[in-house]
Design a protein around this motif. Structure first.
Motif: not given
Length: 288
Positions: A177, A179-182, A250, A272-273
Motif C-alpha cells: 500500500t 502512501p497516497e489514497r484513492a 492504490p 515508499e509505503g
C-alpha cells in the motif's frame, strides 16, 4: 441495546467497474464495529483511526438495519451511535468501506437480538444498499462486500447483487500500500467500461476457478484504465501465482507460495509505503 461485530478486508480478483461482474477474496485484516441503540432520535458515527472521517455509510447501515429488522416501537424513536476500529487502511483498495458496512450491519443486528434470523448474504446486501444510498461506490461493491462478509473467494454480478460462486481458499497473500489514497467513487467509470471485453474474459477465468490468472489479467487492464503504473506487478512476476491492482487502487495484492512472496516483499519494501504478508480467511463477518 449494544452489539459488536467484525468483518474482513479483501483483495481483488476482478474489478466490477468494467462489466458489472466482480470477484474478491477475504484476507486476515479486520474492521470491528460497536453499536449502541437508544431513543435519542439520531444516529451518530465515529471512526477510531480518523476523528474527521465521513461516517455517513455506517450511520446509514444502522438506519437500514433497524428499519428492516427492528420492532415497530424501536423504529419510531430509535437513535444510536456506531464506532468502528480497523486494521484496514482507508481508501487503499482493500475494501475498508465494505468491511465497515458489514461489521456495522452485523453489530446492529446483534444489538437488536436478531442475528440468527438474518442470513449473512441478506445482511451483506443491506450494507450494499447503504453504500449506494450515500454514494461511496459506483457498482454497489457486492463483490467486495460478499468476500468480506462470507469469507473465501466470491464471484458476483453487481448489477443484480447475485452471488455467482463462492469457494473456500487457503492462500498466502502479500499486500503493498503506497502512501497516497484513492476513493472508489472518484474512479473514471466510463474509462473502465472501455475494457469490458477484457473484464468478461477475467470473469470467465474466475468462474473457471482460475483465480490467480484472472487477478493478473485484471491487474494489467485496470492499471491501464485507471492510470496506475504496472511496475509493482512486473516486479512480482513470475514469482507469484497472481498479482493485481486491488480495487481502484492504490494497493497491489499478490498470492503465491510463502517463500516466493518473501522475495517479492523484499522488492516491494524498496518502494515508499507499507508492505505486509498475510493469509486468506474463510470465516467472514461475525458477531462477538
Amino acid at each position: 441495546m449494544d452489539g459488536r461485530a467484525s468483518a474482513l478486508a479483501a483483495g481483488t480478483v476482478l474489478n466490477a467497474l468494467a462489466c458489472g461482474k466482480g470477484s474478491a477474496f477475504a484476507i486476515d485484516a479486520e474492521t470491528t464495529a460497536e453499536v449502541t441503540l437508544d431513543d435519542s432520535g439520531t444516529v451518530s458515527g465515529e471512526v477510531a483511526e480518523d476523528p474527521d472521517a465521513d461516517t455517513r455509510l455506517v450511520e446509514r447501515c444502522v438506519e437500514l438495519a433497524v428499519a428492516e429488522y427492528g420492532e415497530t416501537a424501536v423504529n419510531e424513536q430509535f437513535g444510536g451511535h456506531v464506532r468502528t476500529e480497523s486494521e484496514v487502511p482507508m481508501a487503499a483498495g482493500l475494501k475498508s468501506s465494505s468491511a465497515a458496512a458489514n461489521a456495522t450491519v452485523l453489530a446492529t443486528l446483534d444489538a437488536l437480538g436478531v442475528t440468527g434470523d438474518v442470513s449473512r448474504e441478506d445482511a451483506c446486501r443491506l450494507g450494499v444498499r447503504a453504500a449506494r444510498d450515500v454514494g461511496v461506490t459506483v457498482t454497489g461493491a457486492f463483490d467486495d462486500a460478499s468476500a468480506s462478509m462470507l469469507g473465501g473467494v466470491t464471484v458476483t454480478d453487481n448489477r443484480t447483487d447475485e452471488l455467482l460462486a463462492r469457494e473456500e481458499i487457503s492462500w498466502d497473500v502479500l499486500v503493498w500500500t503506497p502512501p497516497e489514497r484513492a476513493y472508489s467513487a472518484d474512479a473514471d467509470a466510463s474509462r473502465c467500461e472501455r475494457i469490458a471485453p477484457v473484464a468478461e474474459l477475467v470473469a470467465d477465468l474466475a468462474l473457471d476457478r482460475r483465480y490467480a490468472d484472472a487477478m493478473t489479467v485484471n491487474g494489467f487492464a485496470f492499471c491501464a484504465a485507471l492510470g496506475f503504473s504496472a511496475d509493482p506487478m512486473v516486479e512480482a512476476l513470475p514469482d507469484v501465482a497472481g498479482v493485481s491492482l486491488s480495487g481502484t487502487g492504490p494497493s497491489f495484492v499478490a498470492v503465491g507460495e510463502e517463500d516466493r512472496l518473501r522475495d517479492v516483499r523484499s522488492r516491494w519494501n524498496e518502494r515508499e509505503g507499507t508492505t505486509w504478508q498475510t493469509t486468506t480467511r474463510n470465516d467472514g463477518g461475525r458477531t462477538r
